[in-house]
Design an enzyme around this catalytic site. Sequence first.
Site, PDB file in Angstrom:
ATOM      1  N   GLU A 169       1.818  -0.327  -5.020  1.00 11.08           N
ATOM      2  CA  GLU A 169       0.898   0.757  -5.356  1.00 11.08           C
ATOM      3  C   GLU A 169       1.788   1.987  -5.488  1.00 11.08           C
ATOM      4  OE1 GLU A 169      -3.291   2.657  -3.768  1.00 11.08           O
ATOM      5  OE2 GLU A 169      -1.734   2.234  -2.288  1.00 11.08           O
TER       6      GLU A 169
ATOM      7  N   ASP B  14       0.833  -1.197   0.000  1.00  6.72           N
ATOM      8  CA  ASP B  14       0.000   0.000   0.000  1.00  6.72           C
ATOM      9  C   ASP B  14       0.873   1.254   0.000  1.00  6.72           C
ATOM     10  OD1 ASP B  14      -2.702   1.248   0.421  1.00  6.72           O
ATOM     11  OD2 ASP B  14      -1.737   1.928   2.275  1.00  6.72           O
TER      12      ASP B  14
END
Length: 668
Positions: free
Chosen positions: A335, A298
Amino acid sequence: MVEVALDPHKNKTGDIWHVCVEGLPGSGVLYGYRVDGPQQWEQGYRYDSSIILLDPYAKLVAGRKYFGDVTDKTSKFLGTYDFSSLPFDWGPDYKPPNTPETDLVIYEMNVHSFTADESSGLEPGIRGSYLGVIDKIPHLLELGINAVELLPVFEFDELEFQRYPNPRDHLINTWGYSTMNFFAPMSRYASSGGGPAVAAQEFKQMVKALHNAGIEVILDVVYNHTNEADDDHPYTTSFRGIDNKVYYMMDLKNNAELLNFSGCGNTLNCNHPVVMELILDSLRHWVEEYHVDGFRFDLASVLCRGNDGTPLNAPPLVKAIAKDYVLSRCKIIAEPWDCGGLYLVGRFPNWDRWAEWNGKYRDDVRRFIKGDPGMKGTFATRVSGSSDLYQVNKRRPYHSINFVIAHDGFTLCDLVSYNFKHNDANGEGGKDGTNDNLSWNCGFEGETDDVNVLSLRSRQMKNFHVVLMISQGTPMMLMGDEYGHTRHGNNNSYGHDTAMNHFQWGQLVARKDDHFRFFSEMIKFRRKHSILRHNRFLTKNDVTWHEHYWDNPESKFLAFTLHDEKLGGDIYLAVNAHDYFVKVAIPSPPQKQQWHRVWCDEDGDNDGDGTSGGSGEGDVCSGGGDVVLTQIGNPPMISLLKVYLSVGPVTISLRILQLSLRQSHETT
């Protein structure tokens, strides 16, 4: 309770504190640390000896028993262990799937929300648990995916928003992007409130069952920040109270203010040697102890920042993950952006190992399919593998994780139902969530009974799914899109432990024969045909672009043929995003071969029998976007599905053809 004071002369070696406590039970013991130190705030210290802190290396964490139990909001979270249980039995014939990256079809899902709803049909104690996922493996197999990407499963406090009065104190953190420990599985995902030791065992049962079904397990991991929030409303549970200056980035020139590149109040100091070692140890633990197959990081651009937040060209942590011997078989996915503006799509430091969530794929496909002008060339680049981003060194098309929908943002249904976000339920006055959704509501905002609008939306969802499944790269879809899940326009639903996030199994049943069947068959079509998932970038021998208007921004028609030189199974696709009909000539098939329709409903009378689509005669692509898919080889093996697609203000048809070899009478 026993508290042991540590003597720095006896219990400290270098920077490591240690103590041996004999005579403890083999399980069921809770422990923590009380740490004191300098109080100079402006120098970055945040010591508070009144708080018992969680061990950053605790392998199990004990807290409240049941997920979302508001009668236990102030539960303490402490480390624990289990040396009493026998080692988990993976079985003599067990082995992980080791699916090649070229073949992955990823299903992003939330463990709790997958079966939390009563419609799951599970017993209350199993709903929302690791065991609940096991029960629903047949659904995943029927859908056709072969990898699940689990939203965070590290221990987190789902009631963190309810610690003090605030506009969000009604929310329950359902997504889990607020890690308090990087080694312990989420204990409240255990069945029947079983606790941390049971959670660890059942997590392994889930992984084993998924692997036995041929499904890989990828974890969404949050190493960019922790649950400890900011200095205004700190939630000190571990790192902050142990060594704030080591674990977090801060501005020592501005009263040691925490830097916030995560959007969550703090930023983990990932490239500090101590933090880097913690992260690597954590990753190895999940691979060696729990047998997971990979990780999605993330806000991974945070991992590319130095101690003061400065971007690094060769971040030590990112390189170490790519080169680590334990992690060598793992899928690693970034990401490639953060909330500080470090956007690295196509530029994430990768050492030829890291894949990326391709945010440009999402945005460009959305723009083209809803009919924006000037997008044809970019759309062609995205569906053919985004070579402009990834054809560098030894990177491959599968390093592009293609997605139209992810957990944050609109669901697929909402993408075609709302022009604007509707986030009032989040308590932030509609300020949260992106305003730039690149969506189109098909003529009406939100829920409606208008059958024409509903039909248009259904066709539009299928349109997006087809494009995703025929694109070079690695496709990822979101849990619930296979039946058309809606969050009623909320594009940031992290805090709702309700039907807004829960998988609705009753709706799946109602849409099984149409929407779900279509999504499933398209996934299986992709997995069957290797030319849709090359392990190298396309060359002129791989594709023919039937195109003469690349430079015309008003042109929204695109057609191309993918060639299969080994098996002769060519696939032809045509996409029309205009608001008018376009008549085209389907390319003539090779001698002794014919086009066979895999999917077409231009006039509503095609029953999917796989009959000939002609040998090059004129054909019509109706307005709004048209996809024609053809294959040379065996006759169609998937069912023909009736569907219309829509990309703008009018309906379009989607046609999939399959080209198969028909022997002549002379050779029969």
